[in-house]
Design a protein around this motif. Structure first.
Motif, PDB file in Angstrom:
ATOM      1  N   LEU A  32       0.844  -1.194   0.000  1.00 46.42           N
ATOM      2  CA  LEU A  32       0.000   0.000   0.000  1.00 46.42           C
ATOM      3  C   LEU A  32       0.870   1.231   0.000  1.00 46.42           C
ATOM      4  O   LEU A  32       1.993   1.196   0.499  1.00 46.42           O
ATOM      5  CB  LEU A  32      -0.855   0.041   1.274  1.00 46.42           C
ATOM      6  CG  LEU A  32      -2.121  -0.776   1.316  1.00 46.42           C
ATOM      7  CD1 LEU A  32      -2.730  -0.729   2.703  1.00 46.42           C
ATOM      8  CD2 LEU A  32      -3.121  -0.281   0.306  1.00 46.42           C
ATOM      9  N   PRO A  33       0.360   2.340  -0.499  1.00 42.43           N
ATOM     10  CA  PRO A  33       1.117   3.580  -0.354  1.00 42.43           C
ATOM     11  C   PRO A  33       1.219   3.941   1.125  1.00 42.43           C
ATOM     12  O   PRO A  33       0.383   3.535   1.924  1.00 42.43           O
ATOM     13  CB  PRO A  33       0.293   4.609  -1.125  1.00 42.43           C
ATOM     14  CG  PRO A  33      -1.020   3.990  -1.407  1.00 42.43           C
ATOM     15  CD  PRO A  33      -0.879   2.523  -1.237  1.00 42.43           C
ATOM     16  N   GLY A  65      -1.705   4.401   3.687  1.00 39.02           N
ATOM     17  CA  GLY A  65      -2.873   3.640   3.252  1.00 39.02           C
ATOM     18  C   GLY A  65      -3.677   4.350   2.181  1.00 39.02           C
ATOM     19  O   GLY A  65      -3.214   5.293   1.540  1.00 39.02           O
ATOM     20  N   ILE A  66      -4.905   3.902   2.003  1.00 37.99           N
ATOM     21  CA  ILE A  66      -5.811   4.465   1.004  1.00 37.99           C
ATOM     22  C   ILE A  66      -7.033   4.994   1.736  1.00 37.99           C
ATOM     23  O   ILE A  66      -7.590   4.321   2.597  1.00 37.99           O
ATOM     24  CB  ILE A  66      -6.225   3.397  -0.032  1.00 37.99           C
ATOM     25  CG1 ILE A  66      -5.012   2.946  -0.837  1.00 37.99           C
ATOM     26  CG2 ILE A  66      -7.330   3.913  -0.940  1.00 37.99           C
ATOM     27  CD1 ILE A  66      -5.283   1.782  -1.765  1.00 37.99           C
ATOM     28  N   ASP A  67      -7.449   6.188   1.404  1.00 38.27           N
ATOM     29  CA  ASP A  67      -8.648   6.806   1.981  1.00 38.27           C
ATOM     30  C   ASP A  67      -9.325   7.587   0.860  1.00 38.27           C
ATOM     31  O   ASP A  67      -8.841   8.635   0.440  1.00 38.27           O
ATOM     32  CB  ASP A  67      -8.277   7.719   3.147  1.00 38.27           C
ATOM     33  CG  ASP A  67      -9.487   8.177   3.944  1.00 38.27           C
ATOM     34  OD1 ASP A  67     -10.637   7.927   3.517  1.00 38.27           O
ATOM     35  OD2 ASP A  67      -9.270   8.785   5.015  1.00 38.27           O
ATOM     36  N   GLU A  68     -10.420   7.051   0.322  1.00 43.42           N
ATOM     37  CA  GLU A  68     -11.101   7.706  -0.783  1.00 43.42           C
ATOM     38  C   GLU A  68     -12.607   7.494  -0.691  1.00 43.42           C
ATOM     39  O   GLU A  68     -13.073   6.625   0.051  1.00 43.42           O
ATOM     40  CB  GLU A  68     -10.577   7.210  -2.129  1.00 43.42           C
ATOM     41  CG  GLU A  68     -10.892   5.770  -2.444  1.00 43.42           C
ATOM     42  CD  GLU A  68     -10.393   5.362  -3.826  1.00 43.42           C
ATOM     43  OE1 GLU A  68     -11.256   5.081  -4.678  1.00 43.42           O
ATOM     44  OE2 GLU A  68      -9.175   5.327  -4.032  1.00 43.42           O
ATOM     45  N   TYR A  82     -15.999   6.565  -2.866  1.00 38.39           N
ATOM     46  CA  TYR A  82     -16.454   5.936  -4.102  1.00 38.39           C
ATOM     47  C   TYR A  82     -17.971   5.790  -4.027  1.00 38.39           C
ATOM     48  O   TYR A  82     -18.494   5.165  -3.101  1.00 38.39           O
ATOM     49  CB  TYR A  82     -15.785   4.569  -4.276  1.00 38.39           C
ATOM     50  CG  TYR A  82     -16.219   3.825  -5.514  1.00 38.39           C
ATOM     51  CD1 TYR A  82     -15.750   4.191  -6.769  1.00 38.39           C
ATOM     52  CD2 TYR A  82     -17.110   2.753  -5.427  1.00 38.39           C
ATOM     53  CE1 TYR A  82     -16.144   3.513  -7.903  1.00 38.39           C
ATOM     54  CE2 TYR A  82     -17.512   2.075  -6.564  1.00 38.39           C
ATOM     55  CZ  TYR A  82     -17.032   2.454  -7.795  1.00 38.39           C
ATOM     56  OH  TYR A  82     -17.431   1.783  -8.930  1.00 38.39           O
ATOM     57  N   GLN A 101     -11.476   2.948   3.281  1.00 44.68           N
ATOM     58  CA  GLN A 101     -10.189   3.111   3.954  1.00 44.68           C
ATOM     59  C   GLN A 101      -9.489   1.754   3.951  1.00 44.68           C
ATOM     60  O   GLN A 101     -10.083   0.746   4.340  1.00 44.68           O
ATOM     61  CB  GLN A 101     -10.383   3.565   5.394  1.00 44.68           C
ATOM     62  CG  GLN A 101     -11.031   4.929   5.513  1.00 44.68           C
ATOM     63  CD  GLN A 101     -11.403   5.233   6.946  1.00 44.68           C
ATOM     64  OE1 GLN A 101     -12.210   4.537   7.533  1.00 44.68           O
ATOM     65  NE2 GLN A 101     -10.783   6.271   7.503  1.00 44.68           N
ATOM     66  N   THR A 159      -5.828   0.021   5.212  1.00 41.36           N
ATOM     67  CA  THR A 159      -4.556   0.091   5.922  1.00 41.36           C
ATOM     68  C   THR A 159      -4.008  -1.317   6.046  1.00 41.36           C
ATOM     69  O   THR A 159      -4.731  -2.294   5.823  1.00 41.36           O
ATOM     70  CB  THR A 159      -4.736   0.698   7.334  1.00 41.36           C
ATOM     71  OG1 THR A 159      -5.680  -0.104   8.056  1.00 41.36           O
ATOM     72  CG2 THR A 159      -5.223   2.131   7.259  1.00 41.36           C
ATOM     73  N   ILE A 210      -8.722  -2.696  -3.326  1.00 43.75           N
ATOM     74  CA  ILE A 210      -9.537  -1.527  -3.666  1.00 43.75           C
ATOM     75  C   ILE A 210     -10.599  -1.900  -4.694  1.00 43.75           C
ATOM     76  O   ILE A 210     -11.755  -1.451  -4.608  1.00 43.75           O
ATOM     77  CB  ILE A 210      -8.670  -0.328  -4.130  1.00 43.75           C
ATOM     78  CG1 ILE A 210      -9.503   0.951  -4.229  1.00 43.75           C
ATOM     79  CG2 ILE A 210      -7.998  -0.588  -5.438  1.00 43.75           C
ATOM     80  CD1 ILE A 210      -9.916   1.523  -2.922  1.00 43.75           C
TER      81      ILE A 210
END
Length: 144
Positions: A51-52, A55-58, A60, A66, A68, A117
């Motif tokens: 993961l970056p 983490g990822i938080d977007e 959609y 989210q 992590t 994702i």
């Protein structure tokens, strides 16, 4: 002219099925042995999930996703890599990685996805606007 009996026809059919089954088993032995050898050598055929940082938080389709990395663990003396924790609107979406590197979720477990994702986005589409229900006692579900 002599006719074939039912017993002879059944014997012929069973014999033919046995030959086909044995030939299928013998031809599939080599790939299975190679897969076991590759796994035993310690070189995983599937790269670990990354993961970056942060983490990822977007958002959609109006739902917050989210992702992590959870904590890794040990099982039978082997170190297990950290699995991603996927949350949709604060509720955890349980996901699992398949042997081929694809992912499935508890919402959509008959279709595979290339990453968590994509599995989360498919779950949101399958929920059709409803909220993901908490799953298990640690998330507010009942134990009975």
């Amino acid at each position: 002219m002599k006719k074939i009996t039912r017993r002879q026809a059944l014997g012929f059919a069973i014999g033919a099925a046995a030959v086909v089954g044995l030939s299928a088993c013998s031809s599939s032995k080599a790939p299975a042995t190679a897969a076991i050898g590759a796994e035993a050598s310690g070189s995983p055929s599937v790269p670990p999930f990354s993961l970056p940082s942060g983490g990822i938080d977007e958002v959609y389709e109006g739902h917050r996703i989210q992702i992590t990395l959870g904590e890794g663990g040990q099982h039978g003396g082997h170190h297990l890599p950290a699995m991603p924790v996927v949350k949709i609107d604060g509720n955890e979406l349980h996901i699992m990685r398949n042997a081929d590197g694809s992912w499935v979720s508890v919402v959509n477990h008959y279709e595979t996805f290339p990453d968590p994702i994509a599995a989360a986005k498919a779950a949101i589409r399958d929920l059709q606007g409803t909220q993901l229900a908490p799953f298990g006692p640690h998330e507010g579900g009942s134990t009975s």
